[in-house]
Write an enzyme that holds these catalytic residues in place. Structure first.
Site, mmCIF file in Angstrom:
data_model
loop_
_atom_site.group_PDB
_atom_site.id
_atom_site.type_symbol
_atom_site.label_atom_id
_atom_site.label_comp_id
_atom_site.label_asym_id
_atom_site.label_seq_id
_atom_site.Cartn_x
_atom_site.Cartn_y
_atom_site.Cartn_z
ATOM 1 N N ASN A 15 -10.912 2.964 2.926
ATOM 2 C CA ASN A 15 -10.486 2.784 1.527
ATOM 3 C C ASN A 15 -11.472 1.963 0.697
ATOM 4 O OD1 ASN A 15 -8.507 2.872 -0.692
ATOM 5 N ND2 ASN A 15 -8.425 0.671 -0.335
ATOM 6 N N TRP A 50 -9.527 7.878 -7.842
ATOM 7 C CA TRP A 50 -10.691 8.194 -8.681
ATOM 8 C C TRP A 50 -10.526 7.653 -10.094
ATOM 9 C CZ3 TRP A 50 -15.595 9.492 -8.081
ATOM 10 C CH2 TRP A 50 -15.990 9.884 -6.800
ATOM 11 N N TRP A 57 -20.439 12.010 -20.085
ATOM 12 C CA TRP A 57 -20.873 11.960 -18.688
ATOM 13 C C TRP A 57 -22.227 12.641 -18.548
ATOM 14 C CZ3 TRP A 57 -17.856 8.713 -16.201
ATOM 15 C CH2 TRP A 57 -16.499 8.622 -16.527
ATOM 16 N N GLU A 116 0.838 -1.217 0.000
ATOM 17 C CA GLU A 116 0.000 0.000 0.000
ATOM 18 C C GLU A 116 0.871 1.263 0.000
ATOM 19 O OE1 GLU A 116 -3.241 0.086 -0.617
ATOM 20 O OE2 GLU A 116 -3.094 -2.091 -0.694
ATOM 21 N N TRP A 125 -16.031 11.683 -13.116
ATOM 22 C CA TRP A 125 -15.219 11.378 -11.940
ATOM 23 C C TRP A 125 -14.551 12.616 -11.354
ATOM 24 C CZ3 TRP A 125 -9.992 12.503 -12.449
ATOM 25 C CH2 TRP A 125 -9.518 12.699 -13.766
ATOM 26 N N TRP A 174 1.710 1.708 -3.440
ATOM 27 C CA TRP A 174 0.644 2.327 -4.254
ATOM 28 C C TRP A 174 0.741 3.849 -4.123
ATOM 29 C CZ3 TRP A 174 -2.390 1.086 -8.110
ATOM 30 C CH2 TRP A 174 -2.784 -0.239 -8.307
HETATM 31 C C1 LIG Z 1 -11.433 7.290 -4.623
HETATM 32 C C2 LIG Z 1 -10.262 7.267 -3.689
HETATM 33 C C3 LIG Z 1 -9.729 8.460 -3.209
HETATM 34 C C4 LIG Z 1 -8.618 8.442 -2.356
HETATM 35 N N1 LIG Z 1 -8.113 9.642 -1.913
HETATM 36 C C5 LIG Z 1 -7.006 9.643 -1.112
HETATM 37 C C6 LIG Z 1 -6.448 10.866 -0.663
HETATM 38 O O1 LIG Z 1 -6.903 11.964 -1.006
HETATM 39 N N2 LIG Z 1 -5.374 10.808 0.157
HETATM 40 C C7 LIG Z 1 -4.813 9.616 0.552
HETATM 41 O O2 LIG Z 1 -3.836 9.633 1.304
HETATM 42 N N3 LIG Z 1 -5.299 8.455 0.103
HETATM 43 C C8 LIG Z 1 -6.386 8.422 -0.698
HETATM 44 N N4 LIG Z 1 -6.901 7.230 -1.115
HETATM 45 C C9 LIG Z 1 -6.195 5.984 -0.771
HETATM 46 C C10 LIG Z 1 -6.660 5.304 0.528
HETATM 47 O O3 LIG Z 1 -8.049 5.239 0.568
HETATM 48 C C11 LIG Z 1 -6.154 6.009 1.778
HETATM 49 O O4 LIG Z 1 -4.777 6.256 1.670
HETATM 50 C C12 LIG Z 1 -6.380 5.142 3.022
HETATM 51 O O5 LIG Z 1 -7.744 4.865 3.168
HETATM 52 C C13 LIG Z 1 -5.850 5.856 4.231
HETATM 53 O O6 LIG Z 1 -6.062 5.087 5.374
HETATM 54 P P1 LIG Z 1 -4.850 4.541 6.242
HETATM 55 O O7 LIG Z 1 -3.901 5.636 6.518
HETATM 56 O O8 LIG Z 1 -5.441 3.828 7.395
HETATM 57 O O9 LIG Z 1 -4.187 3.532 5.217
HETATM 58 P P2 LIG Z 1 -3.377 2.190 5.395
HETATM 59 O O10 LIG Z 1 -4.223 1.118 4.838
HETATM 60 O O11 LIG Z 1 -2.839 2.008 6.746
HETATM 61 O O12 LIG Z 1 -2.167 2.412 4.368
HETATM 62 C C14 LIG Z 1 -0.967 3.110 4.750
HETATM 63 C C15 LIG Z 1 -0.717 4.281 3.843
HETATM 64 O O13 LIG Z 1 -0.517 3.821 2.509
HETATM 65 C C16 LIG Z 1 -1.043 4.768 1.584
HETATM 66 N N5 LIG Z 1 -2.129 4.139 0.824
HETATM 67 C C17 LIG Z 1 -2.914 3.122 1.218
HETATM 68 N N6 LIG Z 1 -3.759 2.776 0.222
HETATM 69 C C18 LIG Z 1 -3.496 3.610 -0.804
HETATM 70 C C19 LIG Z 1 -4.030 3.750 -2.121
HETATM 71 N N7 LIG Z 1 -5.004 2.952 -2.586
HETATM 72 N N8 LIG Z 1 -3.533 4.723 -2.908
HETATM 73 C C20 LIG Z 1 -2.547 5.529 -2.479
HETATM 74 N N9 LIG Z 1 -2.000 5.432 -1.253
HETATM 75 C C21 LIG Z 1 -2.457 4.485 -0.429
HETATM 76 C C22 LIG Z 1 -1.596 5.926 2.408
HETATM 77 O O14 LIG Z 1 -0.607 6.915 2.494
HETATM 78 C C23 LIG Z 1 -1.872 5.265 3.753
HETATM 79 O O15 LIG Z 1 -1.880 6.166 4.830
HETATM 80 C C24 LIG Z 1 -8.020 7.211 -1.982
HETATM 81 C C25 LIG Z 1 -8.563 6.016 -2.467
HETATM 82 C C26 LIG Z 1 -9.677 6.041 -3.307
HETATM 83 C C27 LIG Z 1 -10.237 4.736 -3.803
#
Ligand SMILES: Cc1cc2nc3c(=O)[nH]c(=O)nc-3n(C[C@H](O)[C@H](O)[C@H](O)COP(=O)(O)OP(=O)(O)OC[C@H]3O[C@@H](n4cnc5c(N)ncnc54)[C@H](O)[C@@H]3O)c2cc1C
Length: 470
Positions: free
Chosen positions: A351, A392, A316, A284, A369, A287
């Site tokens: 997420n 997105w 759209w 993650e 989107w 990612w």
């Molecule tokens: C439509 C959509 C919009 C999103 N917008 C954002 C946003 O504005 N800012 C944001 O930080 N994340 C975003 N995410 C990714 C993800 O949802 C969040 O990073 C995550 O929910 C944060 O929770 P956590 O810190 O507990 O993550 P954890 O699951 O603990 O993951 C650790 C860290 O990994 C990174 N991470 C995890 N999953 C993703 C992912 N899919 N993409 C990119 N980085 C990731 C984040 O920095 C996160 O804090 C988005 C995902 C989707 C599907």
């Protein structure tokens, strides 16, 4: 005595801060600067809650810096176009000959820094920029032809190979500096700025404690108690199974290097992964890394354009009533409404639910989107251009390595799978609390709660044909 200036941006920490560490290394006096640009930030759709959270951490940084003898200058400059002139005149006034900062990756931020560099060069002053937001410098992860990766799995594989050779190490805390006398320099009060953006008590921006120490403790506790089950629990929105570090990572109260280091601490810093949970969490982080690198290699995504240019042609629907129902959690699809209400009330969303809500808007409602991306950004405490845009465009099938357009989530099936007992829905939709575990996922005639706004089957077909038409 010559002076360095460190300019804080999205890197509000004193530990493991590449630019700050370099600015404090050459026996010069060191000053720090933070520029507050609420108008510019809000024009980039930054949520007021995020600004509030940022300012609270800035207040902590001021205290931390005092202990290092680094005075922090705080200046409000509403629009970035006025920053180059301000920094140039500050450097002249205070005899600063070099500015240090960490690179910011979005296109507008890079443009701003180019203008600052030019203004400083005219005065024969230098600027030193450091890559600090990612594990690897952007544009350094390349395929055999020297091209950027567009597919995550291949990008990840190269990152893992690089990590097995060497792990990016954290920078130490800077030493205490020579005391600086700034005379009568005008400074702004952070307390006043904070009160302008104050949030209500239900909001995470208010509830979450913030400091570097708190962020590090959160990281430490997550690695100690939760990471080993992360792979099983991270998709269940009713469980507190993820790190919740994103608000801290995004304002830079903690770094991605520190996150990785904490995972590998017990391993003499050799890159080896001990559990499935660790593996999935590091994936993650990668990612996050992938989307940051993509933003630099493909700057058009910072300009409201889809990664896949042909998807510009999608017709759209522009329906403000439908959009408003989605925004306010009134779609009649419980899992979507629960997520959208969580976002509005707290500034955060799980997420899995982000994916479901994003796909429902872009596929079942066939609404652009970019409108959803903007709404998320305007409300998320962790709003980050690269991750939000990446999420997105993944959900809308317009992005790099996105979900294929024909794989449309059924939100009811997703709800049954990831919130089987309906606990998450019950938390956010009080109207449905009395329903049993089966009824709660799908339409039920409940007074005060809307009927589903679209037929899921028919709206799926509509989305498929809109994509097929291009
Ligand atoms: C439509 C959509 C919009 C999103 N917008 C954002 C946003 O504005 N800012 C944001 O930080 N994340 C975003 N995410 C990714 C993800 O949802 C969040 O990073 C995550 O929910 C944060 O929770 P956590 O810190 O507990 O993550 P954890 O699951 O603990 O993951 C650790 C860290 O990994 C990174 N991470 C995890 N999953 C993703 C992912 N899919 N993409 C990119 N980085 C990731 C984040 O920095 C996160 O804090 C988005 C995902 C989707 C599907």
């Amino acid at each position: 005595m010559t002076r360095n200036l460190f300019w804080f941006r999205q890197d509000l920490r004193v530990n493991d801060n590449a630019g700050l560490w370099h600015a404090t290394q050459n026996n010069r006096e060191c000053l720090a600067l933070a520029i507050i640009s609420p108008q510019q930030w809000q024009s980039h759709d930054d949520a007021p809650s995020k600004i509030y959270f940022y300012l609270r951490q800035l207040q902590n940084i001021q205290t931390e810096l005092k202990q290092l003898n680094i005075p922090l200058i705080i200046k409000t400059i509403p629009w970035w176009e006025n920053i180059p002139t301000y920094i140039a005149s500050l450097c002249q006034e205070l005899d600063i000959d070099a500015v240090y900062a960490n690179t910011e990756l979005p296109f507008n931020e890079q443009q701003r820094d180019t203008h600052v560099t030019t203004a400083l060069a005219k005065l024969e002053k230098s600027i030193h920029l450091f890559e600090d937001r990612t594990l690897f410098p952007t544009q350094s992860i390349r395929n055999k032809s020297g091209e950027p990766y567009k597919v995550f799995t291949a990008f990840k594989k190269t990152c893992y190979e690089r990590l097995s050779i060497s792990i990016p190490r954290c920078y130490p805390l800077p030493k205490t500096q020579i005391k600086v006398d700034l005379g009568n320099i005008e400074n702004e009060s952070i307390t006043d700025l904070i009160s302008e953006f104050k949030h209500d008590k239900n909001h995470l921006a208010f509830q979450l404690e913030i400091s570097e120490k708190i962020a590090q403790k959160k990281l430490h506790d997550f690695i100690k108690y939760k990471i080993s089950h992360y792979d099983e629990k991270r998709d269940i929105p009713s469980i507190d199974g993820t790190s919740q570090l994103s608000p801290y990572l995004n304002i830079g109260a903690i770094s991605v290097r520190q996150c990785l280091e904490e995972v590998l601490k017990d391993n003499d810093y050799i890159f080896s992964i001990k559990s499935k949970g660790q593996q999935v969490w590091v994936d993650e982080l990668l990612w996050r890394e992938f989307y940051q690198h993509i933003m630099v290699d493909f700057p058009h995504i910072s300009k409201h354009l889809p990664f896949k240019k042909e998807t510009q042609k999608i017709q759209w629907r522009n329906n403000s009533d439908d959009l408003a129902k989605w925004q306010h959690g009134e779609t009649g699809i419980p899992i979507v409404d629960a997520g959208m209400r969580q976002l509005k009330q707290t500034g955060w969303m799980h997420n899995r639910v982000r994916m479901i809500c994003a796909m429902f808007l872009s596929k079942n409602l066939l609404i652009d989107w970019r409108v959803g991306e903007k709404w998320f950004m305007q409300n998320l405490l962790d709003g980050d251009l690269a991750a939000n845009n990446g999420g997105w465009q993944w959900s809308a099938s317009t992005g790099t390595d996105a979900v294929p357009y024909f794989r449309i989530f059924n939100p009811v099936t997703q709800s049954q799978r990831f919130d089987p007992t309906g606990e998450y829905i019950r938390t956010w939709i009080p109207e449905l609390r009395h329903l049993d575990d089966k009824q709660i996922h799908a339409k039920a005639q409940v007074s005060g709660y809307p009927q589903p706004m679209v037929d899921l089957k028919a709206s799926r077909e509509r989305a498929l044909s809109a994509f097929k038409n291009i």
